[in-house]
Design a protein around this motif. Structure first.
Motif, mmCIF file in Angstrom:
data_model
loop_
_atom_site.group_PDB
_atom_site.id
_atom_site.type_symbol
_atom_site.label_atom_id
_atom_site.label_comp_id
_atom_site.label_asym_id
_atom_site.label_seq_id
_atom_site.Cartn_x
_atom_site.Cartn_y
_atom_site.Cartn_z
ATOM 1 N N LYS A 94 0.857 -1.184 0.000
ATOM 2 C CA LYS A 94 0.000 0.000 0.000
ATOM 3 C C LYS A 94 0.895 1.236 0.000
ATOM 4 C CE LYS A 94 -3.268 -3.007 0.454
ATOM 5 N NZ LYS A 94 -3.931 -3.483 -0.767
ATOM 6 N N ALA A 95 1.267 1.675 -1.187
ATOM 7 C CA ALA A 95 2.268 2.736 -1.311
ATOM 8 C C ALA A 95 1.827 4.041 -0.669
ATOM 9 C CB ALA A 95 2.598 2.959 -2.786
ATOM 10 N N ASP A 96 0.525 4.262 -0.540
ATOM 11 C CA ASP A 96 0.059 5.506 0.070
ATOM 12 C C ASP A 96 0.470 5.619 1.528
ATOM 13 O OD1 ASP A 96 -1.083 6.271 -2.276
ATOM 14 O OD2 ASP A 96 -3.133 5.699 -1.738
ATOM 15 N N ALA A 97 0.828 4.494 2.144
ATOM 16 C CA ALA A 97 1.224 4.522 3.554
ATOM 17 C C ALA A 97 2.709 4.841 3.731
ATOM 18 C CB ALA A 97 0.905 3.174 4.211
ATOM 19 N N ILE A 98 3.439 4.986 2.646
ATOM 20 C CA ILE A 98 4.883 5.235 2.723
ATOM 21 C C ILE A 98 5.150 6.737 2.717
ATOM 22 C CG2 ILE A 98 7.096 4.882 1.592
ATOM 23 C CD1 ILE A 98 6.005 2.311 0.416
ATOM 24 N N ARG A 99 5.873 7.191 3.701
ATOM 25 C CA ARG A 99 6.214 8.612 3.793
ATOM 26 C C ARG A 99 7.518 8.907 3.046
ATOM 27 N NH1 ARG A 99 6.917 9.664 9.826
ATOM 28 N NH2 ARG A 99 7.047 7.408 9.997
ATOM 29 N N ILE A 100 7.652 10.131 2.582
ATOM 30 C CA ILE A 100 8.898 10.607 1.975
ATOM 31 C C ILE A 100 9.522 11.600 2.945
ATOM 32 C CG2 ILE A 100 9.971 11.661 -0.043
ATOM 33 C CD1 ILE A 100 8.487 9.136 -0.740
ATOM 34 N N LEU A 101 10.751 11.333 3.356
ATOM 35 C CA LEU A 101 11.426 12.171 4.334
ATOM 36 C C LEU A 101 12.465 13.063 3.654
ATOM 37 C CD1 LEU A 101 12.126 9.489 7.107
ATOM 38 C CD2 LEU A 101 10.092 10.929 6.831
ATOM 39 N N ALA A 102 12.476 14.331 4.015
ATOM 40 C CA ALA A 102 13.491 15.239 3.476
ATOM 41 C C ALA A 102 14.865 14.929 4.051
ATOM 42 C CB ALA A 102 13.106 16.687 3.777
ATOM 43 N N GLU A 103 14.891 14.474 5.294
ATOM 44 C CA GLU A 103 16.134 14.102 5.948
ATOM 45 C C GLU A 103 15.942 12.784 6.678
ATOM 46 O OE1 GLU A 103 17.508 17.147 8.523
ATOM 47 O OE2 GLU A 103 17.687 18.665 6.943
ATOM 48 N N ALA A 104 16.994 11.993 6.744
ATOM 49 C CA ALA A 104 16.915 10.706 7.441
ATOM 50 C C ALA A 104 17.160 10.893 8.924
ATOM 51 C CB ALA A 104 17.948 9.730 6.869
ATOM 52 N N PRO A 105 16.403 10.178 9.766
ATOM 53 C CA PRO A 105 16.700 10.217 11.199
ATOM 54 C C PRO A 105 18.000 9.470 11.489
ATOM 55 C CG PRO A 105 15.011 8.586 10.727
ATOM 56 C CD PRO A 105 15.273 9.305 9.441
ATOM 57 N N VAL A 106 18.454 9.558 12.701
ATOM 58 C CA VAL A 106 19.651 8.821 13.104
ATOM 59 C C VAL A 106 19.343 7.332 13.069
ATOM 60 C CG1 VAL A 106 21.291 8.388 14.963
ATOM 61 C CG2 VAL A 106 20.498 10.718 14.498
ATOM 62 N N MET A 107 20.213 6.572 12.410
ATOM 63 C CA MET A 107 20.000 5.133 12.273
ATOM 64 C C MET A 107 20.840 4.359 13.293
ATOM 65 S SD MET A 107 17.798 4.743 9.955
ATOM 66 C CE MET A 107 16.955 6.050 9.063
ATOM 67 N N VAL A 108 20.224 3.351 13.885
ATOM 68 C CA VAL A 108 20.964 2.503 14.822
ATOM 69 C C VAL A 108 21.492 1.245 14.142
ATOM 70 C CG1 VAL A 108 19.773 3.369 16.855
ATOM 71 C CG2 VAL A 108 18.796 1.457 15.595
ATOM 72 N N ARG A 109 20.900 0.881 13.010
ATOM 73 C CA ARG A 109 21.404 -0.230 12.206
ATOM 74 C C ARG A 109 21.118 0.056 10.748
ATOM 75 N NH1 ARG A 109 19.129 -5.899 14.010
ATOM 76 N NH2 ARG A 109 20.653 -6.568 12.472
ATOM 77 N N THR A 110 22.009 -0.381 9.868
ATOM 78 C CA THR A 110 21.783 -0.258 8.428
ATOM 79 C C THR A 110 22.230 -1.532 7.731
ATOM 80 O OG1 THR A 110 23.947 0.822 8.149
ATOM 81 C CG2 THR A 110 22.016 2.259 8.319
ATOM 82 N N VAL A 111 21.547 -1.843 6.634
ATOM 83 C CA VAL A 111 21.892 -3.006 5.823
ATOM 84 C C VAL A 111 21.773 -2.614 4.359
ATOM 85 C CG1 VAL A 111 19.514 -3.883 5.906
ATOM 86 C CG2 VAL A 111 21.380 -5.440 5.320
ATOM 87 N N ARG A 112 22.699 -3.091 3.554
ATOM 88 C CA ARG A 112 22.604 -2.953 2.101
ATOM 89 C C ARG A 112 22.331 -4.345 1.552
ATOM 90 N NH1 ARG A 112 22.557 1.208 -1.885
ATOM 91 N NH2 ARG A 112 24.278 2.285 -0.822
ATOM 92 N N ALA A 113 21.105 -4.578 1.106
ATOM 93 C CA ALA A 113 20.702 -5.883 0.586
ATOM 94 C C ALA A 113 20.737 -5.864 -0.938
ATOM 95 C CB ALA A 113 19.304 -6.247 1.077
#
Length: 450
Positions: A263-282
């Motif tokens: 349901k793409a309408d539920a996806i927000r677009i952020l101007a800036e990313a919040p601080v991340m505690v974990r990241t993955v490149r899949a």
């Protein structure tokens, strides 16, 4: 002349009309082409929005006034429509030549394919029509698809894309400019393929009914041209054409016949990313190059971050078609750019060859955290955890040029022609949910969903 906007207002005043708000935004983007600030512009607007009046009639005449020795190739879905545009461009120059500083060559005054005394030329042709021997400083493609039958035909879509790549774009001079004006029909139409394959395109997408983050600043639900079609008329049109046709042709977000999992309408677009505690490149890997009549899968590297509040943010999407060596090089480049704190998640093909490939990649990525696992189960089942996060409003995108193509693909899934980004998203979400904090370089955060 006060630019293209001033010229447009002058011409339209003679017909007792004025450019609407969306026309002024379009004109602003067209001026970027004239001034060389943009060399690839894609315009997606609904039927009846007068995009061709400004983009295929007034704009070419004005472009020739600023680049008097330039050559233009203008194409449309049929030769008759291309000729119609050409006749009106010539008529505009004939009526406003003094203002434009242009004079039609005497032998061109009755032809949609004309030359100017100043040296410029305009050539009109239908899609897949004869353009051999022509060169262009500007190519305009206006509505290359004429019907649902064409849009639904993969054979036609392949032929159109092959013609664009092998014939039309080959006519462009070095430093030349391209513009595609169209109403969307299918997620795999020419606009969809170009957005996926050529990220240099700037896209002006104006849906008939505003969605969030509207390019015109409209509030959600406001119609594009209320003076022409108000909300009641648009609702009536929506009921007449049905949801699938309305989503494609009026909202410029085509989707397959069946309901989408995401349901793409539920996806927000952020101007800036919040601080991340974990990241993955899949990664979802493919290793073959496109060719005439061949449109292979894409390799996709999707970077997903987990914020402290549990929000998942897609931070970056790399999507390309390449050889095995090019794929490996992009994996290494992305790992270096992401840094050692980003976990790499790789798919492992079944059998010994797949294990050997992963072992080789892992050895070459010394110093990085790498996990690999085979793809098991149906794609839809693998995608369900990601879809659940979307439904719960816990997935967002960092604003970037890849957003539109990403949303188009996941909205069309599982019936989209390409699903490489969905596969990469599924792997990223599932990896964050199943890897330990120690695997992810000992970041002390709870696992997703706990």
């Amino acid at each position: 002349m006060a630019g293209l906007l001033g010229f447009s207002r002058h011409v339209m005043a003679g017909m007792a009309r004025v450019p609407a708000r969306h026309h002024e935004l379009l004109i602003e983007k067209l001026d970027d082409i004239v001034e060389g600030r943009c060399d690839r512009l894609m315009v997606q607007m609904p039927p009846g929005s007068a995009k061709s009046t400004y983009g295929s009639i007034l704009f070419p005449a004005y472009f020739l006034s600023r680049h008097k020795k330039s050559q233009i190739i203008a194409t449309a879905h049929t030769a008759s429509l291309a000729d119609y545009f050409g006749r009106h461009v010539r008529k505009t120059i004939a009526e406003h030549g003094e203002r434009l500083g242009l004079t039609l060559a005497k032998e061109s005054r009755a032809s949609p394919k004309f030359a100017l005394e100043e040296g410029g030329e305009y050539f009109a042709a239908g899609v897949r029509g004869p353009i051999t021997g022509r060169r262009a400083d500007l190519i305009i493609i206006d509505d290359p698809i004429k019907s649902w039958a064409e849009a639904e035909s993969q054979t036609f879509r392949d032929a159109l894309y092959d013609w664009y790549r092998a014939e039309l774009s080959a006519r462009l001079k070095p430093g030349g400019r391209l513009m595609l004006i169209m109403t969307r029909w299918h997620e795999d139409d020419l606009a969809g393929r170009l957005m996926a394959a050529e990220p240099a395109w700037e896209c002006l997408r104006l849906p008939a009914v505003a969605e969030r983050d509207d390019a015109m600043g409209r509030a959600a639900g406001q119609v594009l041209w209320p003076e022409w079609q108000d909300e009641a008329a648009m609702l009536r049109r929506r009921q007449e054409v049905g949801e699938r046709a309305f989503a494609a042709m009026y909202q410029q977000r085509p989707r397959p016949p069946d309901a989408a999992l995401f349901k793409a309408d539920a996806i927000r677009i952020l101007a800036e990313a919040p601080v991340m505690v974990r990241t993955v490149r899949a990664w979802d890997l493919a290793a073959s190059l496109p060719g005439i009549g061949r449109n292979p899968d894409y390799s996709v590297g999707l970077k997903l971050g987990l914020a402290a509040d549990g929000l998942l943010v897609v931070l970056d999407v790399i999507r390309f078609q390449g050889s095995p060596a090019q794929v490996e090089a992009r994996i290494h480049a992305a790992a270096k750019a992401d840094g050692v704190n980003t976990l790499l998640a790789l798919p492992q093909d079944p059998g010994q060859a797949g294990a050997a490939q992963v072992a080789m990649l892992t050895r070459s990525l010394t110093g990085f955290q790498v996990v690999a696992s085979p793809e098991t189960g149906a794609k839809v089942m693998r995608a369900m955890p990601a879809a659940a996060q979307v439904d719960a409003g816990r997935l967002a995108l960092l604003a970037a040029p890849w957003n539109e193509n990403f949303l188009s693909e996941i909205t069309a899934f599982p019936d989209s022609r390409k699903d490489d980004q969905v596969d990469a998203l599924s792997r990223a979400v599932n990896t964050l949910a199943t890897t330990s904090s120690q695997t992810a370089r000992r970041v002390n955060v709870p696992l997703l969903g706990r």
